[in-house]
Design an enzyme around this catalytic site. Structure first.
Site, PDB file in Angstrom:
ATOM      1  N   ASP A  17       0.853  -1.189   0.000  1.00 20.09           N
ATOM      2  CA  ASP A  17       0.000   0.000   0.000  1.00 20.09           C
ATOM      3  C   ASP A  17       0.890   1.239   0.000  1.00 20.09           C
ATOM      4  O   ASP A  17       1.886   1.285   0.719  1.00 20.09           O
ATOM      5  CB  ASP A  17      -0.878  -0.047   1.261  1.00 20.09           C
ATOM      6  CG  ASP A  17      -1.788   1.170   1.368  1.00 20.09           C
ATOM      7  OD1 ASP A  17      -2.048   1.814   0.330  1.00 20.09           O
ATOM      8  OD2 ASP A  17      -2.231   1.463   2.496  1.00 20.09           O
ATOM      9  N   ASN A  30      -0.588   4.569   0.066  1.00 19.52           N
ATOM     10  CA  ASN A  30      -1.251   5.790   0.549  1.00 19.52           C
ATOM     11  C   ASN A  30      -2.027   5.603   1.852  1.00 19.52           C
ATOM     12  O   ASN A  30      -2.868   6.429   2.212  1.00 19.52           O
ATOM     13  CB  ASN A  30      -2.178   6.344  -0.545  1.00 19.52           C
ATOM     14  CG  ASN A  30      -3.264   5.343  -0.920  1.00 19.52           C
ATOM     15  OD1 ASN A  30      -3.266   4.208  -0.416  1.00 19.52           O
ATOM     16  ND2 ASN A  30      -4.187   5.750  -1.762  1.00 19.52           N
ATOM     17  N   ASP A  53      -4.417   3.610   2.806  1.00 16.76           N
ATOM     18  CA  ASP A  53      -5.830   3.206   2.901  1.00 16.76           C
ATOM     19  C   ASP A  53      -5.982   1.704   3.199  1.00 16.76           C
ATOM     20  O   ASP A  53      -7.096   1.188   3.238  1.00 16.76           O
ATOM     21  CB  ASP A  53      -6.610   3.601   1.634  1.00 16.76           C
ATOM     22  CG  ASP A  53      -6.135   2.844   0.395  1.00 16.76           C
ATOM     23  OD1 ASP A  53      -5.164   2.062   0.504  1.00 16.76           O
ATOM     24  OD2 ASP A  53      -6.730   3.037  -0.684  1.00 16.76           O
ATOM     25  N   ASP A 109      -1.551  -1.146  -3.895  1.00 19.80           N
ATOM     26  CA  ASP A 109      -1.862  -0.394  -5.114  1.00 19.80           C
ATOM     27  C   ASP A 109      -0.686  -0.404  -6.083  1.00 19.80           C
ATOM     28  O   ASP A 109       0.388  -0.933  -5.765  1.00 19.80           O
ATOM     29  CB  ASP A 109      -2.277   1.045  -4.757  1.00 19.80           C
ATOM     30  CG  ASP A 109      -1.346   1.647  -3.722  1.00 19.80           C
ATOM     31  OD1 ASP A 109      -0.118   1.543  -3.916  1.00 19.80           O
ATOM     32  OD2 ASP A 109      -1.829   2.200  -2.698  1.00 19.80           O
ATOM     33  N   ASP A 144      -4.386 -10.286 -15.908  1.00 18.79           N
ATOM     34  CA  ASP A 144      -5.376 -11.308 -15.630  1.00 18.79           C
ATOM     35  C   ASP A 144      -6.578 -11.030 -16.536  1.00 18.79           C
ATOM     36  O   ASP A 144      -7.119  -9.933 -16.534  1.00 18.79           O
ATOM     37  CB  ASP A 144      -5.793 -11.222 -14.159  1.00 18.79           C
ATOM     38  CG  ASP A 144      -6.112 -12.580 -13.568  1.00 18.79           C
ATOM     39  OD1 ASP A 144      -6.841 -13.341 -14.224  1.00 18.79           O
ATOM     40  OD2 ASP A 144      -5.642 -12.864 -12.456  1.00 18.79           O
ATOM     41  N   ASP A 190      -8.482 -16.419 -16.780  1.00 20.59           N
ATOM     42  CA  ASP A 190      -9.333 -16.939 -15.705  1.00 20.59           C
ATOM     43  C   ASP A 190     -10.354 -17.953 -16.238  1.00 20.59           C
ATOM     44  O   ASP A 190     -11.007 -17.694 -17.258  1.00 20.59           O
ATOM     45  CB  ASP A 190     -10.063 -15.743 -15.072  1.00 20.59           C
ATOM     46  CG  ASP A 190     -10.713 -16.066 -13.750  1.00 20.59           C
ATOM     47  OD1 ASP A 190      -9.992 -16.409 -12.811  1.00 20.59           O
ATOM     48  OD2 ASP A 190     -11.950 -15.969 -13.661  1.00 20.59           O
ATOM     49  N   GLU A 233      -6.108 -20.681 -16.817  1.00 14.26           N
ATOM     50  CA  GLU A 233      -6.560 -21.398 -15.624  1.00 14.26           C
ATOM     51  C   GLU A 233      -7.682 -22.304 -16.105  1.00 14.26           C
ATOM     52  O   GLU A 233      -8.712 -21.819 -16.572  1.00 14.26           O
ATOM     53  CB  GLU A 233      -7.059 -20.444 -14.546  1.00 14.26           C
ATOM     54  CG  GLU A 233      -7.397 -21.195 -13.266  1.00 14.26           C
ATOM     55  CD  GLU A 233      -8.463 -20.516 -12.432  1.00 14.26           C
ATOM     56  OE1 GLU A 233      -8.479 -20.714 -11.217  1.00 14.26           O
ATOM     57  OE2 GLU A 233      -9.307 -19.798 -13.000  1.00 14.26           O
ATOM     58  N   HIS A 265      -3.507 -17.060  -5.307  1.00 18.47           N
ATOM     59  CA  HIS A 265      -4.429 -16.358  -4.415  1.00 18.47           C
ATOM     60  C   HIS A 265      -5.660 -17.190  -4.049  1.00 18.47           C
ATOM     61  O   HIS A 265      -6.509 -16.720  -3.314  1.00 18.47           O
ATOM     62  CB  HIS A 265      -4.856 -15.062  -5.090  1.00 18.47           C
ATOM     63  CG  HIS A 265      -5.609 -15.325  -6.363  1.00 18.47           C
ATOM     64  ND1 HIS A 265      -4.999 -15.868  -7.485  1.00 18.47           N
ATOM     65  CD2 HIS A 265      -6.906 -15.191  -6.682  1.00 18.47           C
ATOM     66  CE1 HIS A 265      -5.897 -16.040  -8.427  1.00 18.47           C
ATOM     67  NE2 HIS A 265      -7.061 -15.639  -7.978  1.00 18.47           N
ATOM     68  N   ASP A 266      -5.777 -18.400  -4.594  1.00 22.78           N
ATOM     69  CA  ASP A 266      -6.922 -19.265  -4.275  1.00 22.78           C
ATOM     70  C   ASP A 266      -6.524 -20.452  -3.406  1.00 22.78           C
ATOM     71  O   ASP A 266      -7.366 -21.291  -3.089  1.00 22.78           O
ATOM     72  CB  ASP A 266      -7.532 -19.848  -5.561  1.00 22.78           C
ATOM     73  CG  ASP A 266      -8.210 -18.811  -6.436  1.00 22.78           C
ATOM     74  OD1 ASP A 266      -8.652 -17.771  -5.910  1.00 22.78           O
ATOM     75  OD2 ASP A 266      -8.307 -19.050  -7.654  1.00 22.78           O
TER      76      ASP A 266
HETATM   77  O1  ISL Z   1     -10.700 -21.307  -5.758  1.00 25.12           O
HETATM   78  C1  ISL Z   1     -11.168 -22.336  -6.127  1.00 25.12           C
HETATM   79  C2  ISL Z   1     -11.146 -23.484  -5.275  1.00 25.12           C
HETATM   80  O2  ISL Z   1     -11.429 -23.070  -4.004  1.00 25.12           O
HETATM   81  C3  ISL Z   1     -11.738 -22.538  -7.440  1.00 25.12           C
HETATM   82  O3  ISL Z   1     -12.952 -23.168  -7.477  1.00 25.12           O
HETATM   83  C4  ISL Z   1     -11.800 -21.214  -8.129  1.00 25.12           C
HETATM   84  O4  ISL Z   1     -13.011 -20.608  -7.918  1.00 25.12           O
HETATM   85  C5  ISL Z   1     -11.564 -21.473  -9.568  1.00 25.12           C
HETATM   86  O5  ISL Z   1     -10.264 -21.990  -9.636  1.00 25.12           O
HETATM   87  C6  ISL Z   1     -11.661 -20.221 -10.399  1.00 25.12           C
HETATM   88  O6  ISL Z   1     -10.787 -19.246  -9.922  1.00 25.12           O
HETATM   89  C7  ISL Z   1     -10.709 -18.033 -10.598  1.00 25.12           C
HETATM   90  O7  ISL Z   1     -11.963 -17.491 -10.947  1.00 25.12           O
HETATM   91  C8  ISL Z   1     -12.796 -17.107  -9.861  1.00 25.12           C
HETATM   92  C9  ISL Z   1     -12.053 -16.254  -8.823  1.00 25.12           C
HETATM   93  O8  ISL Z   1     -12.839 -16.164  -7.654  1.00 25.12           O
HETATM   94  C10 ISL Z   1     -10.710 -16.822  -8.476  1.00 25.12           C
HETATM   95  O9  ISL Z   1     -10.029 -15.970  -7.592  1.00 25.12           O
HETATM   96  C11 ISL Z   1      -9.976 -17.014  -9.761  1.00 25.12           C
HETATM   97  O10 ISL Z   1      -8.649 -17.440  -9.570  1.00 25.12           O
HETATM   98  C12 ISL Z   1     -13.932 -16.336 -10.461  1.00 25.12           C
HETATM   99  O11 ISL Z   1     -13.440 -15.338 -11.321  1.00 25.12           O
HETATM  100 CA    CA Z   2      -3.651   2.029  -1.276  1.00 21.51          CA
END
Ligand code: ISL
Ligand code: CA
Length: 547
Positions: free
Chosen positions: A22, A24, A26, A30, A99, A200, A253, A322-323
């Site tokens: 971050d 700034n 908040d 960013d 992305d 995605d 993905e 991130h998932d």
């Molecule tokens: O995260 C998952 C398992 O817990 C998957 O089911 C996930 O939702 C799937 O891999 C799709 O992920 C992507 O599209 C989603 C988004 O929420 C995820 O962050 C992204 O990586 C919808 O856009």
């Molecule tokens: Ca920020």
């Protein structure tokens, strides 16, 4: 060997912008924050950045619900900041991939707003259907975030389809206009300087039919839209009309794919994607989807890795994103052996064949969060899973145990830069939360310690960069059991043997060779692995291996 594309030579670093830096106060990371850390990424040795979405979004799913594909969300900065990021990254020889979230938009996207009017030309951008004659949604499909994929829109009296949250309506890929819009978005970002896309959920764009789905605990109906021929045709078209005209690559993905399906999506002669993210290697210790655990065994992991290493001509290698939970908390030991096991996992990732992806904080051996209750979580998926399990009468303690292990928020806590307040991530209050272990696990401390996980990642990245065998050598599994895996990479006269001990017990593994790298101080190998030890041995043709 023919010259190889740059995206096979380089390592990718994934940034989840809201949790990275971050600038700034908040509490939300960013783009100026990212720019301020580029030198550190360059020092790590990465050559490509993947940014999770920074587009304008109402944030129902942290930016994976886009309301304007050609604008930056004010939380992350302005278009001028993004342009500056392209320039600053380029100065450091770092390319950026964006992305691409085109299966769905936000319900607040202009197209969807227009689409709610039955007579609008945008009506057909989305998938609208009347309810069943007796009432209720048009079919029995259930989505990725649980529950029906249909939501009734009062205004037009019809349902719209959403495979994810109800604020993420799916686009209608039977409509050529939608495909043309997607092409326009690709061109827009490639012209701005993007070097490609992480795409995605890119294998579920095309819904062949809307018939009821087969019985299934999760994602009922998926047989009607996963990796359909119509989807392949769209990927080929995007490639021909747009991507092939730029020096770029794509990593898709692709959900719930097996090897044959993935081959159709990314083998070079198909001219669709360049690589795919699959999930099977992260699910060897799970029963149903990601939430119900089962015991980890090294041999199960090696079996899956070998299948994909042999099955695809080029892999996307990743252990975190991130998932997913943090890999050291998942397949490693985030207690006494945190550093050893984080380094072992790095050794594994960088000695497989493919393009490695490192998720922010992975290079520090960051661990799962230390939250104690659901109210501290933000993730829409975790909340929905909890509600579902509650309906199934699963007791609260067990629900929390499972969610805490698998929640997507494990990877979304603030990046740990230093032992300063809020780990140097923000001067304000972070949007999610900070792991209490930041005083010892942080960039600054690891930078100062040459034995740290961070230094080990640098070393592995450099080792791969300088080794044709590690980049392009053939892969073969050699030996495995519950706790240990051994595999080799071979190229011309050279052979690397990788030995990994996924346990706290000393183990025998009789191989010989010169030690190229190890997560211990050893310089010679005598046939025994220490707890959580990783050793890479090098042999040349002249030497013999004894087993
Ligand atoms: O995260 C998952 C398992 O817990 C998957 O089911 C996930 O939702 C799937 O891999 C799709 O992920 C992507 O599209 C989603 C988004 O929420 C995820 O962050 C992204 O990586 C919808 O856009
Ligand atoms: Ca920020």
């Amino acid at each position: 060997m023919q010259p190889q594309p740059w995206w096979k030579e380089r390592v990718v670093y994934q940034i989840y912008p809201r949790s990275f830096q971050d600038s700034n106060g908040d509490g939300i990371g960013d783009i100026p924050g990212i720019i301020s850390r580029l030198d550190k990424l360059q020092a790590l040795g990465i050559g490509i950045l993947w940014l999770s979405p920074v587009y304008r979004s109402p944030d129902a799913d942290n930016g994976y619900d886009i309301s304007d594909y050609r604008d930056i969300d004010p939380r992350y900065g302005a278009m001028a900041d993004m342009e500056r990021l392209f320039v600053e990254a380029k100065k450091r020889d770092i390319r950026i991939i964006m992305d691409l979230v085109i299966n769905h938009t936000s319900d607040e996207h202009e197209w969807f707003q227009q689409s709610r009017d039955k007579n609008s030309p945008y009506r057909d951008y989305y998938i609208w259907r009347p309810g069943k004659p007796g009432g209720g949604p048009p079919n029995n499909w259930t989505g990725f975030f649980m529950g029906s994929v249909w939501t009734l829109d009062e205004r037009s009296g019809e349902y719209y389809l959403h495979l994810f949250d109800q604020k993420q309506p799916d686009l209608n890929y039977h409509n050529l206009k939608v495909i043309e819009e997607a092409e326009g978005i690709l061109r827009f970002w490639l012209d701005k300087g993007a070097a490609g896309f992480r795409c995605d959920v890119i294998n579920v764009l095309y819904k062949t039919s809307l018939a009821d789905g087969k019985r299934s605990v999760a994602v009922r109906g998926i047989e009607h839209y996963k990796s359909q021929e119509g989807n392949h045709a769209i990927l080929r078209r995007l490639r021909q009309n747009v991507l092939d005209r730029y020096d770029c690559f794509t990593v898709g993905e692709t959900v719930m794919v097996d090897v044959p399906e993935a081959r159709l999506l990314c083998e070079p002669e198909r001219r669709e994607l360049d690589m795919v993210f699959y999930f099977e290697h992260l699910e060897v210790d799970r029963r149903v989807a990601r939430y119900v655990p089962k015991k980890f065994k090294a041999k199960n992991l090696l079996r899956v890795l070998a299948k994909w290493q042999k099955g695809l001509s080029w892999n996307a290698l990743y252990l975190e994103n991130h998932d997913q939970p943090r890999i050291v908390s998942h397949y490693g030991d985030d207690g006494a052996y945190r550093e050893m096991s984080a380094k072992l996992l790095a050794t594994m990732e960088f000695t497989l064949r493919g393009t490695p992806f490192v998720y922010q904080g992975q290079e520090l051996g960051m661990t799962n969060f230390d939250f104690t209750e659901l109210s501290q979580l933000n993730d829409v998926e975790s909340r929905n899973i909890d509600a579902l399990m509650k309906r199934l009468h699963i007791p609260a303690r067990l629900r929390w145990k499972w969610i805490a292990k698998a929640s997507r928020d494990n990877a979304r806590t603030s990046m740990q830069w230093s032992d300063a307040p809020e780990a140097g991530f923000t001067t304000g209050k972070p949007w999610l939360g900070l792991n209490g272990n930041y005083k010892s696990i942080n960039y600054q401390a690891e930078e100062a310690d040459e034995h740290s996980v961070l230094h080990y990642y640098r070393r592995m990245i450099a080792l791969r960069a300088g080794s044709e065998t590690l980049k392009y050598g053939a892969f073969s599994p050699l030996k495995t059991n519950r706790r240990v895996m051994v595999y080799e990479r071979t190229w011309k006269d050279e052979r690397y043997v990788v030995l990994l001990n996924f346990s706290a017990r000393m183990t025998k593994a009789a191989y010989t060779g010169e030690v190229v790298v190890a997560n211990t101080e050893r310089t010679a190998y005598g046939g025994r692995l220490e707890p959580w030890e990783a050793v890479v041995l090098r042999q040349t043709k002249a030497e013999e291996t004894k087993e």
